[in-house]
Design a protein around this motif. Structure first.
Motif, PDB file in Angstrom:
ATOM      1  N   LEU A 101       5.188  -7.790   5.535  1.00 18.60           N
ATOM      2  CA  LEU A 101       4.125  -6.940   4.982  1.00 18.60           C
ATOM      3  C   LEU A 101       2.893  -6.900   5.884  1.00 18.60           C
ATOM      4  O   LEU A 101       2.001  -6.091   5.672  1.00 18.60           O
ATOM      5  N   TYR A 135      11.050  -2.932   0.205  1.00 20.22           N
ATOM      6  CA  TYR A 135       9.702  -2.377   0.308  1.00 20.22           C
ATOM      7  C   TYR A 135       9.809  -0.970   0.887  1.00 20.22           C
ATOM      8  O   TYR A 135      10.734  -0.663   1.644  1.00 20.22           O
ATOM      9  N   LEU A 190       4.901  -1.755  -2.121  1.00 18.06           N
ATOM     10  CA  LEU A 190       5.757  -1.442  -3.264  1.00 18.06           C
ATOM     11  C   LEU A 190       5.223  -0.209  -3.982  1.00 18.06           C
ATOM     12  O   LEU A 190       4.015   0.036  -4.011  1.00 18.06           O
ATOM     13  N   CYS A 203       4.894 -10.374  -3.078  1.00 18.74           N
ATOM     14  CA  CYS A 203       5.427 -10.075  -4.409  1.00 18.74           C
ATOM     15  C   CYS A 203       5.694 -11.394  -5.134  1.00 18.74           C
ATOM     16  O   CYS A 203       6.484 -12.217  -4.664  1.00 18.74           O
TER      17      CYS A 203
END
Ligand SMILES: C[S@@+](CC[C@H](N)C(=O)[O-])C[C@H]1O[C@@H](n2cnc3c(N)ncnc32)[C@H](O)[C@@H]1O
Length: 417
Positions: free
Chosen positions: A191, A154, A164, A178
């Motif tokens: 994230l 990432y 991304l 993802c």
């Protein structure tokens, strides 16, 4: 405004919309359309399928061609599906080019690209390409093309949150997770956390269930070294080191290489661009102590790992050098019986191919992640009197345009298989 007819006087700008009939798929995840009076300007259209009629928005204007994203489908292909990932499509994450395509359709498109590259760049004629019977095989256990990616990188945005990249852009898309990442990578909360002072976050999931988080080049969670299993062996490697990304790829590729090369006891084998020694380890036992296997790897961390991973096989030698230097400096002494090469995306290149064509080998297995680079090297092999005898292709990267090939080269006139 959507432009349906154009004459050369009309100046196009980014954001203009064109109604297009989409033609064949091309290398790079887009299809080719033409716009305007014959022969028409070439438009590379993403998010479309061959045969579709689409409204496409221009994203880039170049001297000889345009780039565009299909934003509305007027006439749809039978291969079109609803993308399983909400972050795919125009103006979203650029990682997956084929989320809108059914898996069999994705594989047909990849096979079409391989054949086109072999013709256009490889110099093969239609009969030679037909004789190869190119098809792209699903990897074992791959049901829906999701949840396979065991290495994900990432990029950290100015907000300090990771995401991304958009296609051909530095813009970072802040995704939730993802869909093609391995479930254990989707489950880790990288994230959701801020990463101040960090440029990239990588997460690696090993086949033995370990998980490592790497901030720039430092492991910040999990083990420094991962343990992988493939072809009946155990492999130790640094958490950030190269390993085949699809969980079934290492097994499938080593099996394909061994089947194509059919090594014999006593053979001298070169494993070039050898990484942590995956292919060498897969065939060394067959070659046995009356033979010799030389791994050549440029990255010192890879070479050290290969030497440790293969230490129980004393007839395997690891050379930490570039392939070019190893060939020049005679680190690869004498003749080889078999050669394996698995170069990075750029391919081996003409100098290496010419040297290998003179290696005395009876067969060369070439593992390629870019069909264009492979095709350029096919042409050089042919100029040296070697032919592409067999080609297998694997869908190691579902939902993306990427594909892995394993090609068998033999001196022209050598008997098949
Ligand atoms: C596609 S990876 C293949 C690794 C290994 N065969 C495997 O499957 O795990 C390519 C490898 O080539 C190495 N490499 C890149 N350029 C090289 C060069 N010029 N000479 C030798 N090795 C190189 C990289 O460090 C990387 O390990």
């Amino acid at each position: 405004m959507t432009l349906q007819q154009i004459d050369d006087q009309i100046e196009l700008v980014e954001g203009d919309r064109l109604e297009l009939t989409v033609g064949a798929v091309a290398h790079g995840g887009h299809c080719v359309a033409r716009f305007g009076p014959a022969p028409g300007r070439v438009v590379f259209v993403r998010h479309a399928l061959p045969g579709e009629r689409v409204i496409a928005e221009i994203t880039e204007i170049h001297r000889g061609y345009l780039r565009a994203d299909a934003i509305e489908i007027v006439v749809s292909s039978a291969d079109r599906v609803a993308p399983p990932c909400p972050w795919s499509g125009p103006d979203a994450c650029g990682g997956c080019d084929f989320q809108h395509v059914a898996l069999p359709g994705q594989r047909s498109m990849k096979a079409a690209v391989i054949k086109e590259q072999l013709t256009r760049l490889g110099g093969l004629d239609a009969d030679q390409v037909d004789a190869l019977g190119v098809r792209v095989d699903a990897l074992p256990g791959d049901i829906d093309g999701l949840g396979w990616r065991t290495r994900v990188r990432y990029t950290v945005a100015a907000s300090d949150h990771a995401g991304l990249r958009k296609h051909r852009s530095n813009e970072i898309v802040p995704i939730d997770h993802c869909r093609i990442a391995h479930p254990s990578i989707q489950a880790v909360d990288v994230l959701k956390r801020p990463w101040p002072g960090v440029d990239s976050i990588s997460v690696a999931a090993s086949s033995t269930g370990e998980l490592a988080v790497i901030a720039d080049h430092h492991v910040v969670e999990g083990p420094e070294r991962l343990t992988e299993t493939a072809s009946g062996r155990t492999w130790q490697l640094a958490a950030g080191a190269f390993w085949q990304v699809h969980p079934a790829a290492a097994e499938a590729l080593t099996a394909a290489v061994a089947a194509l090369l059919a090594p014999r006891p006593g053979d001298v084998v070169w494993d070039l661009y050898g990484g942590t020694g995956l292919f060498a380890g897969a065939i060394a036992e067959t070659v046995g102590e009356t033979g010799a296997v030389t791994v050549v790897e440029a990255d010192p961390r890879g070479a050290v790992a290969a030497a440790a991973n293969l230490a129980d096989l004393p007839w395997v030698k690891v050379v930490n050098a570039t392939v070019e230097a190893a060939l020049r400096q005679r680190a690869l002494r004498g003749a080889a019986d078999l050669v394996i090469l698995d170069p990075p995306r750029a391919g081996a290149g003409a100098r290496v191919v010419r040297a290998l064509a003179g290696s005395g080998a009876r067969a060369i297995a070439y593992v390629a992640c870019d069909p264009a680079a492979l095709a350029r090297d096919v042409r050089t092999f042919a100029e040296q009197g070697w032919e592409l005898q067999l080609l297998r292709a694997f869908d190691c990267f579902p939902m993306t345009h990427h594909v892995e090939c394993v090609a068998l080269f033999t001196p022209a006139g050598a008997p098949a298989g």
